[in-house]
Design a protein around this motif. Sequence first.
Motif, PDB file in Angstrom:
ATOM      1  N   MET A  96       0.641  -0.897  -0.076  1.00  0.00           N
ATOM      2  CA  MET A  96       0.194  -0.035  -0.016  1.00  0.00           C
ATOM      3  C   MET A  96       0.914   1.058  -0.307  1.00  0.00           C
ATOM      4  O   MET A  96       1.257   2.425  -0.845  1.00  0.00           O
ATOM      5  CB  MET A  96      -1.201  -0.037   1.406  1.00  0.00           C
ATOM      6  CG  MET A  96      -2.406  -0.755   1.526  1.00  0.00           C
ATOM      7  SD  MET A  96      -3.360  -0.602   2.664  1.00  0.00           S
ATOM      8  CE  MET A  96      -4.506  -1.731   2.467  1.00  0.00           C
ATOM      9  N   ALA A  97       1.914   0.996   0.602  1.00  0.00           N
ATOM     10  CA  ALA A  97       2.898   2.574   0.712  1.00  0.00           C
ATOM     11  C   ALA A  97       3.498   2.458  -0.549  1.00  0.00           C
ATOM     12  O   ALA A  97       3.375   3.827  -0.940  1.00  0.00           O
ATOM     13  CB  ALA A  97       3.959   2.340   2.216  1.00  0.00           C
ATOM     14  N   ARG A  98       3.684   1.290  -0.540  1.00  0.00           N
ATOM     15  CA  ARG A  98       4.555   1.481  -2.455  1.00  0.00           C
ATOM     16  C   ARG A  98       3.492   2.493  -3.184  1.00  0.00           C
ATOM     17  O   ARG A  98       4.316   2.787  -4.251  1.00  0.00           O
ATOM     18  CB  ARG A  98       5.150   0.506  -2.956  1.00  0.00           C
ATOM     19  CG  ARG A  98       6.421   0.478  -4.067  1.00  0.00           C
ATOM     20  CD  ARG A  98       7.159  -0.373  -4.359  1.00  0.00           C
ATOM     21  NE  ARG A  98       8.485  -0.687  -5.546  1.00  0.00           N
ATOM     22  CZ  ARG A  98       8.483  -1.056  -6.269  1.00  0.00           C
ATOM     23  NH1 ARG A  98       8.441  -2.603  -5.303  1.00  0.00           N
ATOM     24  NH2 ARG A  98       9.519  -1.240  -7.350  1.00  0.00           N
TER      25      ARG A  98
ATOM     26  N   ALA B 293      12.719  -0.131   1.365  1.00  0.00           N
ATOM     27  CA  ALA B 293      13.735  -0.804   2.381  1.00  0.00           C
ATOM     28  C   ALA B 293      12.637  -1.118   3.939  1.00  0.00           C
ATOM     29  O   ALA B 293      12.740   0.664   3.986  1.00  0.00           O
ATOM     30  CB  ALA B 293      14.801  -1.087   2.322  1.00  0.00           C
ATOM     31  N   ILE B 294      12.958  -1.890   4.706  1.00  0.00           N
ATOM     32  CA  ILE B 294      12.850  -2.441   6.450  1.00  0.00           C
ATOM     33  C   ILE B 294      13.881  -1.341   6.877  1.00  0.00           C
ATOM     34  O   ILE B 294      14.573  -2.337   6.907  1.00  0.00           O
ATOM     35  CB  ILE B 294      12.019  -3.258   6.157  1.00  0.00           C
ATOM     36  CG1 ILE B 294      10.764  -3.207   6.110  1.00  0.00           C
ATOM     37  CG2 ILE B 294      11.364  -2.947   7.882  1.00  0.00           C
ATOM     38  CD1 ILE B 294       9.540  -4.152   5.782  1.00  0.00           C
ATOM     39  N   ALA B 295      13.957  -0.890   7.353  1.00  0.00           N
ATOM     40  CA  ALA B 295      14.904  -0.343   8.042  1.00  0.00           C
ATOM     41  C   ALA B 295      14.877  -0.472   9.609  1.00  0.00           C
ATOM     42  O   ALA B 295      13.562   0.472  10.535  1.00  0.00           O
ATOM     43  CB  ALA B 295      16.281   0.958   8.020  1.00  0.00           C
TER      44      ALA B 295
ATOM     45  N   LEU C 270       9.768   2.730   6.800  1.00  0.00           N
ATOM     46  CA  LEU C 270      10.122   2.612   5.063  1.00  0.00           C
ATOM     47  C   LEU C 270      10.752   3.164   4.345  1.00  0.00           C
ATOM     48  O   LEU C 270      10.062   4.420   4.309  1.00  0.00           O
ATOM     49  CB  LEU C 270       9.107   2.090   4.600  1.00  0.00           C
ATOM     50  CG  LEU C 270       8.185   0.642   5.101  1.00  0.00           C
ATOM     51  CD1 LEU C 270       8.137  -0.229   6.157  1.00  0.00           C
ATOM     52  CD2 LEU C 270       6.297   0.632   4.717  1.00  0.00           C
ATOM     53  N   LEU C 271      11.655   3.442   4.150  1.00  0.00           N
ATOM     54  CA  LEU C 271      12.514   3.688   3.756  1.00  0.00           C
ATOM     55  C   LEU C 271      12.825   3.986   1.881  1.00  0.00           C
ATOM     56  O   LEU C 271      12.345   2.528   1.495  1.00  0.00           O
ATOM     57  CB  LEU C 271      14.262   3.622   3.722  1.00  0.00           C
ATOM     58  CG  LEU C 271      14.590   3.607   5.429  1.00  0.00           C
ATOM     59  CD1 LEU C 271      16.276   3.845   5.464  1.00  0.00           C
ATOM     60  CD2 LEU C 271      13.734   4.993   6.260  1.00  0.00           C
TER      61      LEU C 271
ATOM     62  N   LYS D 146       8.160   8.560  -0.723  1.00  0.00           N
ATOM     63  CA  LYS D 146       8.235  10.340  -0.106  1.00  0.00           C
ATOM     64  C   LYS D 146       6.771  10.303   0.530  1.00  0.00           C
ATOM     65  O   LYS D 146       6.743  10.876   0.571  1.00  0.00           O
ATOM     66  CB  LYS D 146       7.391  10.322  -1.855  1.00  0.00           C
ATOM     67  CG  LYS D 146       7.767   9.844  -3.164  1.00  0.00           C
ATOM     68  CD  LYS D 146       7.591  10.708  -4.257  1.00  0.00           C
ATOM     69  CE  LYS D 146       7.753  10.328  -5.840  1.00  0.00           C
ATOM     70  NZ  LYS D 146       7.354  10.968  -6.975  1.00  0.00           N
ATOM     71  N   GLY D 147       7.611   9.384   1.124  1.00  0.00           N
ATOM     72  CA  GLY D 147       6.523   9.522   2.361  1.00  0.00           C
ATOM     73  C   GLY D 147       7.265   9.173   3.925  1.00  0.00           C
ATOM     74  O   GLY D 147       7.977   7.748   3.591  1.00  0.00           O
ATOM     75  N   LEU D 148       6.849   9.498   4.531  1.00  0.00           N
ATOM     76  CA  LEU D 148       7.419   8.672   6.328  1.00  0.00           C
ATOM     77  C   LEU D 148       6.429   7.667   6.823  1.00  0.00           C
ATOM     78  O   LEU D 148       5.505   8.065   6.632  1.00  0.00           O
ATOM     79  CB  LEU D 148       8.101   9.644   7.374  1.00  0.00           C
ATOM     80  CG  LEU D 148       8.912  10.643   7.306  1.00  0.00           C
ATOM     81  CD1 LEU D 148       9.175  11.414   8.653  1.00  0.00           C
ATOM     82  CD2 LEU D 148      10.024   9.783   6.439  1.00  0.00           C
TER      83      LEU D 148
END
Length: 345
Positions: A115-117, A130-132, A293-294, A297-299
């Motif tokens: 969803m975020a992507r 990526a997940i950091a 989630l790096l 275009k959003g945090l």
Amino acid sequence: MPQKVRIALDAMGGDVGASVVVPGAAISLKRHPDSEFLLFGDSKQINEQLAKYPALKKASRVVHTDVTISMHDKPSQALRRGRKNSSMWLAIDAVKKGEADVAVSAGNTGALMAMARFHLHTMPGIDRPAIAGVWPTARGDSVVLDLGASIGGDAHHLVSLAVMGSAMASVLFGLKRPTVGLLNIGVEEVKGGEEIRKASEQLRAMNLPELDYIGFVEGDGIGAGAADVIVSEGFSGNIALKSAEGTARQMADFLRNAMASSWQSKIGYLFARSAFKALREKLDPNKSNGGMLLGLKGLVVKSHGGINAEGFAYAVDVGYEMVRCDLLTKISALVQAQIAQEVVS
């Protein structure tokens, strides 16, 4: 920088939803009183919890939705069923619309990433997000990525992970030039697959001023704190994470059983209680909860699904800190510098 940090919460995400999300937000609010919250989910459940926390209720707005993404939904199912009307989607949508500075969810990882992507898209120059996460080590903390957002990756992807991870480490740890290592099966330059060796060559050749590339790091180097940032493709990174979490739980069980095995052990525990307390706090997964989630275009912050309120509060804290440190701007600048270096080379 906004006077208030606006945090969107997927209040139905995780194993138990609002009964952990709301108390966790209340804990974080005490630490960061300049926060305000948008809570998405079943308004009845959310308001029942908010009634227990007057300060949080005053700093919050509730948006009702009937749709919740299950922890077992496949990403494709989540997009079809929850797009535009689920608590997870609406929390992300608030970030896209500028109504919130960051979204936090303890929900389904695959669904959240999809969803975020889909909704926020990736930054220019970033192929995949990526997940950091922050990893406790023998010498402090390190940023480790990718922890499972995607599998595999070419040299460009690994270099992008190094750049994004160094940006996160610099704002989290106050480092001007974080050290960066590539997770590999050996430290020798001839070890590993073709892409990871290419990434190593590129990082050395680029010599970016914002990070200090130290070479390959083996698995035992993560816990030793061999570098401020450890880079891996998502498959290996997720295995490393789950292995470490399992080992920490196993060690805790071993210690607990050993301390209860005899009266001498119980007396010994009384004398060493402060040391065991310090060890327990160091291994507490709550304090390293909250994966960024790096590359978007959003945090967006991902919390563990089975976490307690204190653990969820740490995930909210991560989101708060990333907003205050203006992580997006720093990552964007470093990625553009990476692209410029790649064009020159």
